[in-house]
Scaffold this active site. Structure first.
Site, PDB file in Angstrom:
ATOM      1  N   GLU A 399       3.454   0.368 -18.985  1.00 21.74           N
ATOM      2  CA  GLU A 399       3.306   1.232 -17.807  1.00 21.74           C
ATOM      3  C   GLU A 399       1.940   1.053 -17.177  1.00 21.74           C
ATOM      4  O   GLU A 399       0.947   0.856 -17.894  1.00 21.74           O
ATOM      5  CB  GLU A 399       3.439   2.706 -18.230  1.00 21.74           C
ATOM      6  CG  GLU A 399       4.857   3.204 -18.258  1.00 21.74           C
ATOM      7  CD  GLU A 399       5.374   3.574 -16.876  1.00 21.74           C
ATOM      8  OE1 GLU A 399       4.778   3.168 -15.863  1.00 21.74           O
ATOM      9  OE2 GLU A 399       6.398   4.278 -16.806  1.00 21.74           O
ATOM     10  N   ASP A 400       1.879   1.153 -15.847  1.00 18.69           N
ATOM     11  CA  ASP A 400       0.576   1.147 -15.180  1.00 18.69           C
ATOM     12  C   ASP A 400      -0.126   2.481 -15.364  1.00 18.69           C
ATOM     13  O   ASP A 400      -1.272   2.554 -15.768  1.00 18.69           O
ATOM     14  CB  ASP A 400       0.743   0.823 -13.684  1.00 18.69           C
ATOM     15  CG  ASP A 400       1.899   1.608 -13.046  1.00 18.69           C
ATOM     16  OD1 ASP A 400       2.559   2.411 -13.751  1.00 18.69           O
ATOM     17  OD2 ASP A 400       2.141   1.419 -11.840  1.00 18.69           O
ATOM     18  N   LYS A 431      -3.104   9.869 -17.212  1.00 17.64           N
ATOM     19  CA  LYS A 431      -3.640  11.041 -16.497  1.00 17.64           C
ATOM     20  C   LYS A 431      -3.142  12.270 -17.242  1.00 17.64           C
ATOM     21  O   LYS A 431      -2.305  13.021 -16.751  1.00 17.64           O
ATOM     22  CB  LYS A 431      -3.074  11.026 -15.064  1.00 17.64           C
ATOM     23  CG  LYS A 431      -4.137  11.038 -13.994  1.00 17.64           C
ATOM     24  CD  LYS A 431      -3.511  11.356 -12.663  1.00 17.64           C
ATOM     25  CE  LYS A 431      -3.625  10.204 -11.697  1.00 17.64           C
ATOM     26  NZ  LYS A 431      -3.010  10.513 -10.392  1.00 17.64           N
ATOM     27  N   PHE A 452      -6.200  10.483  -7.490  1.00 15.58           N
ATOM     28  CA  PHE A 452      -5.264   9.439  -7.084  1.00 15.58           C
ATOM     29  C   PHE A 452      -5.986   8.101  -7.069  1.00 15.58           C
ATOM     30  O   PHE A 452      -7.004   7.946  -6.406  1.00 15.58           O
ATOM     31  CB  PHE A 452      -4.670   9.737  -5.711  1.00 15.58           C
ATOM     32  CG  PHE A 452      -3.518   8.845  -5.383  1.00 15.58           C
ATOM     33  CD1 PHE A 452      -2.240   9.127  -5.870  1.00 15.58           C
ATOM     34  CD2 PHE A 452      -3.705   7.698  -4.626  1.00 15.58           C
ATOM     35  CE1 PHE A 452      -1.174   8.288  -5.595  1.00 15.58           C
ATOM     36  CE2 PHE A 452      -2.640   6.854  -4.350  1.00 15.58           C
ATOM     37  CZ  PHE A 452      -1.362   7.159  -4.838  1.00 15.58           C
ATOM     38  N   VAL A 453      -5.491   7.141  -7.836  1.00 16.76           N
ATOM     39  CA  VAL A 453      -6.196   5.861  -7.955  1.00 16.76           C
ATOM     40  C   VAL A 453      -5.361   4.705  -7.406  1.00 16.76           C
ATOM     41  O   VAL A 453      -4.128   4.774  -7.389  1.00 16.76           O
ATOM     42  CB  VAL A 453      -6.598   5.565  -9.419  1.00 16.76           C
ATOM     43  CG1 VAL A 453      -7.646   6.541  -9.907  1.00 16.76           C
ATOM     44  CG2 VAL A 453      -5.393   5.562 -10.342  1.00 16.76           C
ATOM     45  N   ASP A 459      -0.737   1.110  -5.783  1.00 19.24           N
ATOM     46  CA  ASP A 459      -0.831   1.097  -4.315  1.00 19.24           C
ATOM     47  C   ASP A 459      -0.967   2.494  -3.730  1.00 19.24           C
ATOM     48  O   ASP A 459      -0.774   3.496  -4.411  1.00 19.24           O
ATOM     49  CB  ASP A 459       0.432   0.468  -3.724  1.00 19.24           C
ATOM     50  CG  ASP A 459       1.625   1.406  -3.819  1.00 19.24           C
ATOM     51  OD1 ASP A 459       1.803   2.045  -4.867  1.00 19.24           O
ATOM     52  OD2 ASP A 459       2.373   1.536  -2.814  1.00 19.24           O
ATOM     53  N   ARG A 465      -3.010  -3.014  -3.673  1.00 15.74           N
ATOM     54  CA  ARG A 465      -2.570  -3.521  -4.970  1.00 15.74           C
ATOM     55  C   ARG A 465      -3.431  -4.676  -5.460  1.00 15.74           C
ATOM     56  O   ARG A 465      -3.584  -4.889  -6.652  1.00 15.74           O
ATOM     57  CB  ARG A 465      -1.118  -4.024  -4.886  1.00 15.74           C
ATOM     58  CG  ARG A 465      -0.090  -2.924  -4.794  1.00 15.74           C
ATOM     59  CD  ARG A 465       1.282  -3.503  -5.112  1.00 15.74           C
ATOM     60  NE  ARG A 465       2.360  -2.696  -4.566  1.00 15.74           N
ATOM     61  CZ  ARG A 465       2.891  -1.627  -5.171  1.00 15.74           C
ATOM     62  NH1 ARG A 465       2.429  -1.246  -6.332  1.00 15.74           N
ATOM     63  NH2 ARG A 465       3.875  -0.962  -4.612  1.00 15.74           N
TER      64      ARG A 465
HETATM   65  P1  5GP Z   1       4.897  10.373 -13.358  1.00 15.12           P
HETATM   66  O1  5GP Z   1       6.390  10.363 -13.384  1.00 15.12           O
HETATM   67  O2  5GP Z   1       4.251  10.112 -14.688  1.00 15.12           O
HETATM   68  O3  5GP Z   1       4.351  11.621 -12.714  1.00 15.12           O
HETATM   69  O4  5GP Z   1       4.434   9.288 -12.318  1.00 15.12           O
HETATM   70  C1  5GP Z   1       4.405   7.961 -12.586  1.00 15.12           C
HETATM   71  C2  5GP Z   1       4.346   7.141 -11.352  1.00 15.12           C
HETATM   72  O5  5GP Z   1       3.669   7.806 -10.262  1.00 15.12           O
HETATM   73  C3  5GP Z   1       3.506   5.921 -11.630  1.00 15.12           C
HETATM   74  O6  5GP Z   1       4.292   4.894 -12.190  1.00 15.12           O
HETATM   75  C4  5GP Z   1       2.976   5.611 -10.255  1.00 15.12           C
HETATM   76  O7  5GP Z   1       3.902   4.865  -9.553  1.00 15.12           O
HETATM   77  C5  5GP Z   1       2.817   6.944  -9.587  1.00 15.12           C
HETATM   78  N1  5GP Z   1       1.438   7.465  -9.731  1.00 15.12           N
HETATM   79  C6  5GP Z   1       1.007   8.505 -10.431  1.00 15.12           C
HETATM   80  N2  5GP Z   1      -0.330   8.665 -10.316  1.00 15.12           N
HETATM   81  C7  5GP Z   1      -0.749   7.689  -9.488  1.00 15.12           C
HETATM   82  C8  5GP Z   1      -2.029   7.308  -8.979  1.00 15.12           C
HETATM   83  O8  5GP Z   1      -3.075   7.901  -9.261  1.00 15.12           O
HETATM   84  N3  5GP Z   1      -2.063   6.229  -8.163  1.00 15.12           N
HETATM   85  C9  5GP Z   1      -0.935   5.541  -7.821  1.00 15.12           C
HETATM   86  N4  5GP Z   1      -1.102   4.495  -6.995  1.00 15.12           N
HETATM   87  N5  5GP Z   1       0.264   5.861  -8.283  1.00 15.12           N
HETATM   88  C10 5GP Z   1       0.383   6.921  -9.125  1.00 15.12           C
END
Ligand code: 5GP
Length: 484
Positions: A399-400, A431, A452-453, A459, A465
């Site tokens: 995962e990113d 996070k 938010f990064v 992106d 990206r």
């Molecule tokens: P989750 O379901 O854990 O809330 O969100 C995961 C997805 O939200 C990540 O895979 C990503 O696509 C997006 N996301 C969450 N935080 C960030 C952030 O700080 N920056 C970006 N670019 N995407 C985020």
């Protein structure tokens, strides 16, 4: 009182006087170095600060040592007297017989026989070192070690006081504040801001600030190169302004003044003749903005990367961490059939770097999803499923970023239904503070704050990206729904 105690007391008298004077910081530190040298009847003393990544040491003040010795090369804090980084006072009785010194030949030429070094501690954090160099092999006493520890404490307090003073004088000059800057958090004194008092020229400070913005590690004047000799004596030396360890590059800054450029060009050429292995560039402001742009730091035109308000993780920090994760994964999965699975598109940079460092045969596969809503209301739909049958395979979900954890929770549920032998998660960013779903994370690159990064695959509306680092976006660019 024995003779040493008289010497320590005498030194403290002058050190206290200098510290409480109105002298500039470098003069105060040089005076501390001088009186410390005298008290220990030594050849010299150097005060050094650790670089942000705690890898290298930058000399900020010294006494009694030649420029050639002080600038003998890059001082690597982990190679040279590494125990100081553990908070210990380190003594070396005889340098010629010891392996902890990084530059034994330079010490021999300088006729240095022994060393005692102590850490500079600020609220438990090591920020640098003070080292004293003996003229011959010497057993430093417990009294010497206690004396140097006290000197180190005085230096640390002096640096902190100077930093607070800088912050206070800055606070008096009101600056335009963005929404995020209004936070009640007290700014923490940083080694970077301490180092800003060491520069000889404002352009050097400006360059250093730019490097700090991008979290690129830098050392100021760490090495002097002899360029000419007469009867075995050095008659000309060249000390480039900066060394950037991440790029293995020395940089000499210059202005557009032609006479200076010609002289500096001659020195750079001579250095390259003598040391073809050294990378050095003579740069003016336009050149260095272009150079940063070439390495992906889009600073061309003088502007910081548009929309990025700070760099959280530099390219080098990311690369080091990804390599460490890959090594751990390689150890943990040895002898097993490993499949890495990523969710498009944010994961591409991380997946690509991670898999290249894993030293095991492996397969990869990707999924694509779309999500609707936010928080506990969010729903995920798979738009591209796996091509691989993962039954009985060892699956590592890459995962990113894991934010609320809702997406990952859904995907893990989906993947488990294919009955893999094992299913684990590796995320570059965590996070944690925003977590709603309790998802197990087995490998974590970095824990990051609620911000938010973008960059390194991540992106904002399809952009950013390809930045080689991870940065925070200007809050005004982020829509309200994403701040919730
Ligand atoms: P989750 O379901 O854990 O809330 O969100 C995961 C997805 O939200 C990540 O895979 C990503 O696509 C997006 N996301 C969450 N935080 C960030 C952030 O700080 N920056 C970006 N670019 N995407 C985020």
């Amino acid at each position: 009182m024995d003779d040493s105690r008289i010497k320590y007391a005498e030194a403290f008298k002058y050190i206290a006087k200098a510290t409480n004077s109105s002298l500039p910081l470098t003069k105060v530190l040089n005076s501390i170095a001088k009186n410390t040298t005298k008290a220990l009847r030594a050849a010299g003393c150097a005060i050094m600060l650790l670089s942000p990544q705690k890898e290298h040491l930058n000399i900020i003040a010294a006494h009694g040592l030649s420029d050639l010795y002080l600038r003998k090369g890059i001082v690597n804090a982990r190679k040279s007297l590494p125990d100081i980084l553990d908070g210990k006072v380190v003594t070396i009785f005889d340098i010629s017989q010891d392996e902890q010194t990084q530059y034994p030949e330079a010490a021999e030429t300088e006729k240095i026989g022994s060393i005692i070094g102590a850490p500079l501690l600020q609220k438990g954090d090591i920020i640098g070192e003070v080292r004293v160099y003996g003229k011959e092999p010497k057993h430093f006493s417990k009294g010497d070690a206690d004396f140097l520890t006290t000197v180190a404490n005085i230096i640390a307090v002096t640096l902190e006081r100077n930093n607070l003073y800088q912050m206070l004088t800055k606070a008096e000059r009101p600056e335009k504040t963005s929404r995020r800057k209004k936070s009640t958090e007290t700014p923490k004194p940083t080694p970077q801001s301490l180092r800003q008092s060491i520069f000889g020229h404002p352009s050097e400070e400006e360059f250093a600030k730019l490097l700090d913005f991008y979290r690129l590690e830098w050392l100021y004047e760490p090495r002097s190169f002899p360029l000419a000799w007469e009867n075995g004596k050095v008659t000309e030396m060249f000390t480039p302004d900066f060394y950037l360890p991440d790029l293995d590059l020395y940089i000499e800054l210059t202005t557009l003044k032609q006479s200076l450029v010609t002289e500096k060009n001659r020195k750079v050429r001579r250095l390259q003749e003598l040391h073809p292995e050294i990378n050095i560039k003579l740069l003016n402001k336009n050149d260095y903005l272009k150079l940063l742009a070439k390495y992906g730091y889009r600073a061309a035109g003088g502007a910081k990367v548009e929309g990025i308000n700070r760099v959280l993780l530099s390219h080098t920090q990311i690369q080091r961490r990804v390599q460490a994760l890959a090594e751990q994964i390689s150890r943990d999965y040895a002898g097993r059939q490993l499949v890495l699975i990523g969710v498009l598109k944010g994961v591409i940079c991380f997946m690509s770097d991670l898999m290249q460092h894993i030293s095991l045969p492996l397969a990869i596969d990707f999924m694509a999803i779309t999500s609707y809503g936010s928080g506990t209301e969010s729903a995920v739909k798979i738009t591209k499923d796996l091509d691989t049958d993962i039954a009985n395979l060892h699956v590592l979900m890459v995962e990113d970023i894991v934010d609320t954890g809702m997406t990952l929770n859904y995907i893990l549920g989906h993947l488990s239904s294919f009955k893999p032998a094992t299913l684990r998660v590796c995320t570059l960013l965590d996070k944690r503070i925003r977590r709603l779903a309790d998802v197990p994370l087995d490998y974590i690159g970095f824990e990051i704050p609620d911000e938010f990064v973008v960059g390194y695959g991540l992106d904002y509306h399809g952009e950013y990206r390809n930045l080689p680092f991870i940065g925070g976006l200007e809050p005004k660019l982020i829509e309200e729904e994403q701040l919730k």
